[in-house]
Design a protein around this motif. Sequence first.
Motif, mmCIF file in Angstrom:
data_model
loop_
_atom_site.group_PDB
_atom_site.id
_atom_site.type_symbol
_atom_site.label_atom_id
_atom_site.label_comp_id
_atom_site.label_asym_id
_atom_site.label_seq_id
_atom_site.Cartn_x
_atom_site.Cartn_y
_atom_site.Cartn_z
ATOM 1 N N PHE A 8 43.544 35.248 48.055
ATOM 2 C CA PHE A 8 44.365 34.801 47.100
ATOM 3 C C PHE A 8 45.675 34.642 48.384
ATOM 4 O O PHE A 8 45.504 35.009 49.238
ATOM 5 C CB PHE A 8 44.493 35.719 46.189
ATOM 6 C CG PHE A 8 45.082 37.277 46.798
ATOM 7 C CD1 PHE A 8 46.481 37.340 46.891
ATOM 8 C CD2 PHE A 8 44.401 38.527 46.935
ATOM 9 C CE1 PHE A 8 46.922 38.907 47.221
ATOM 10 C CE2 PHE A 8 45.156 39.261 47.442
ATOM 11 C CZ PHE A 8 46.248 39.670 47.502
ATOM 12 N N GLN A 9 46.363 33.983 47.757
ATOM 13 C CA GLN A 9 47.709 33.507 48.341
ATOM 14 C C GLN A 9 49.052 33.390 47.347
ATOM 15 O O GLN A 9 49.209 34.861 47.260
ATOM 16 C CB GLN A 9 47.417 32.306 48.875
ATOM 17 C CG GLN A 9 46.403 31.860 49.883
ATOM 18 C CD GLN A 9 46.577 30.417 50.804
ATOM 19 O OE1 GLN A 9 47.735 29.817 50.773
ATOM 20 N NE2 GLN A 9 45.317 30.666 51.427
ATOM 21 N N CYS A 10 49.126 32.810 46.329
ATOM 22 C CA CYS A 10 49.817 32.974 44.917
ATOM 23 C C CYS A 10 49.771 34.160 44.224
ATOM 24 O O CYS A 10 50.478 34.698 43.793
ATOM 25 C CB CYS A 10 50.836 31.270 44.793
ATOM 26 S SG CYS A 10 49.224 31.353 42.926
ATOM 27 N N GLY A 11 48.449 33.683 44.120
ATOM 28 C CA GLY A 11 47.870 35.276 42.586
ATOM 29 C C GLY A 11 47.747 34.581 41.255
ATOM 30 O O GLY A 11 47.238 35.264 40.437
ATOM 31 N N TYR A 12 47.951 33.144 41.218
ATOM 32 C CA TYR A 12 48.119 32.856 40.062
ATOM 33 C C TYR A 12 46.790 32.938 39.434
ATOM 34 O O TYR A 12 46.313 32.939 37.419
ATOM 35 C CB TYR A 12 48.787 31.721 39.674
ATOM 36 C CG TYR A 12 49.856 31.348 38.318
ATOM 37 C CD1 TYR A 12 50.599 32.156 38.104
ATOM 38 C CD2 TYR A 12 49.148 30.899 37.406
ATOM 39 C CE1 TYR A 12 51.229 31.479 36.985
ATOM 40 C CE2 TYR A 12 49.567 30.717 35.963
ATOM 41 C CZ TYR A 12 50.531 30.747 35.514
ATOM 42 O OH TYR A 12 50.807 30.847 35.134
ATOM 43 N N CYS A 13 45.723 32.030 40.149
ATOM 44 C CA CYS A 13 44.655 32.125 39.840
ATOM 45 C C CYS A 13 43.658 33.778 39.261
ATOM 46 O O CYS A 13 42.661 34.111 39.064
ATOM 47 C CB CYS A 13 43.885 31.446 40.478
ATOM 48 S SG CYS A 13 42.783 31.725 42.135
ATOM 49 N N CYS A 54 41.456 27.361 42.240
ATOM 50 C CA CYS A 54 42.534 27.558 42.550
ATOM 51 C C CYS A 54 43.121 26.590 43.566
ATOM 52 O O CYS A 54 42.470 26.013 44.360
ATOM 53 C CB CYS A 54 41.746 28.624 43.671
ATOM 54 S SG CYS A 54 43.428 29.259 44.608
ATOM 55 N N ARG A 55 44.279 26.405 43.708
ATOM 56 C CA ARG A 55 45.207 25.593 44.062
ATOM 57 C C ARG A 55 45.775 25.784 45.488
ATOM 58 O O ARG A 55 45.903 24.972 46.401
ATOM 59 C CB ARG A 55 46.532 24.512 43.458
ATOM 60 C CG ARG A 55 47.644 25.636 43.389
ATOM 61 C CD ARG A 55 48.855 25.339 42.768
ATOM 62 N NE ARG A 55 49.565 26.596 42.601
ATOM 63 C CZ ARG A 55 50.546 26.755 41.973
ATOM 64 N NH1 ARG A 55 50.710 25.094 41.392
ATOM 65 N NH2 ARG A 55 51.384 27.115 42.040
ATOM 66 N N CYS A 56 45.269 27.421 46.414
ATOM 67 C CA CYS A 56 45.567 27.660 47.691
ATOM 68 C C CYS A 56 45.078 28.182 48.469
ATOM 69 O O CYS A 56 45.113 27.566 49.673
ATOM 70 C CB CYS A 56 46.351 28.815 47.458
ATOM 71 S SG CYS A 56 47.692 28.521 45.702
ATOM 72 N N THR A 57 43.638 28.169 47.917
ATOM 73 C CA THR A 57 42.717 29.331 49.146
ATOM 74 C C THR A 57 41.689 27.904 49.645
ATOM 75 O O THR A 57 41.294 28.519 50.499
ATOM 76 C CB THR A 57 42.106 30.305 48.337
ATOM 77 O OG1 THR A 57 40.942 29.463 47.671
ATOM 78 C CG2 THR A 57 42.907 31.472 48.244
HETATM 79 S S1 FES Z 1 45.843 31.932 45.098
HETATM 80 FE FE1 FES Z 1 46.775 30.452 44.187
HETATM 81 S S2 FES Z 1 46.209 29.426 42.507
HETATM 82 FE FE2 FES Z 1 44.610 31.278 43.962
#
Ligand code: FES
Length: 164
Positions: A97-102, A134-137
């Motif tokens: 995870f990065q931002c953790g939203y998902c 997920c838009r980050c990982t």
């Molecule tokens: S960790 Fe940011 S949207 Fe998945």
Amino acid sequence: MSEAVTLRCNVNGSDVDREVDARLLLVEFVRDVLGLKATRVGCHTGDCGACTLLLDGAVVKSCLVLALSAEERAVVTIEGSNNLAEIQAAFVAENGFQCGYCTTGMILTAAELLRKSPHPSDMEIRHALVGNLCRCTGYDAIIAAIHRAAERRGAVGYAVGSRQ
Ligand code: FES
Ligand code: FES
């Protein structure tokens, strides 16, 4: 015009009995009535999976179903099951995870997958995650985390969220 109805269900192992608006969504019930804010809202249209939780052990997008769908059923959110701790630890270990939203939706989706398939292939994992964006990982770390969770837990599986 709103109509108040009584909703009885089990949430994270505790019986719950609340008067709710008949039109209330399940995600609004867990977040706004019960205060379980880890279940997120991303799109409100069933596309992102941020609102994923378990209903009788099966993943459901809680922005798409009424709270009354949980009547006499078992709801599990990320706050609710110690059985999810090993999956969470695997996500931390693999930087899943990065931002953790998902992430809460990803972990609950992983829990259902690992209950059904204790040692999933890459393709099974990708298929299971098709409803969770997920838009980050870039997903590779999430897939690695689910493999790690499977290795740690072995054949015991992740039996969460159903009344057994
Ligand atoms: S960790 Fe940011 S949207 Fe998945
Ligand atoms: S908020 Fe439910 S799928 Fe996006």
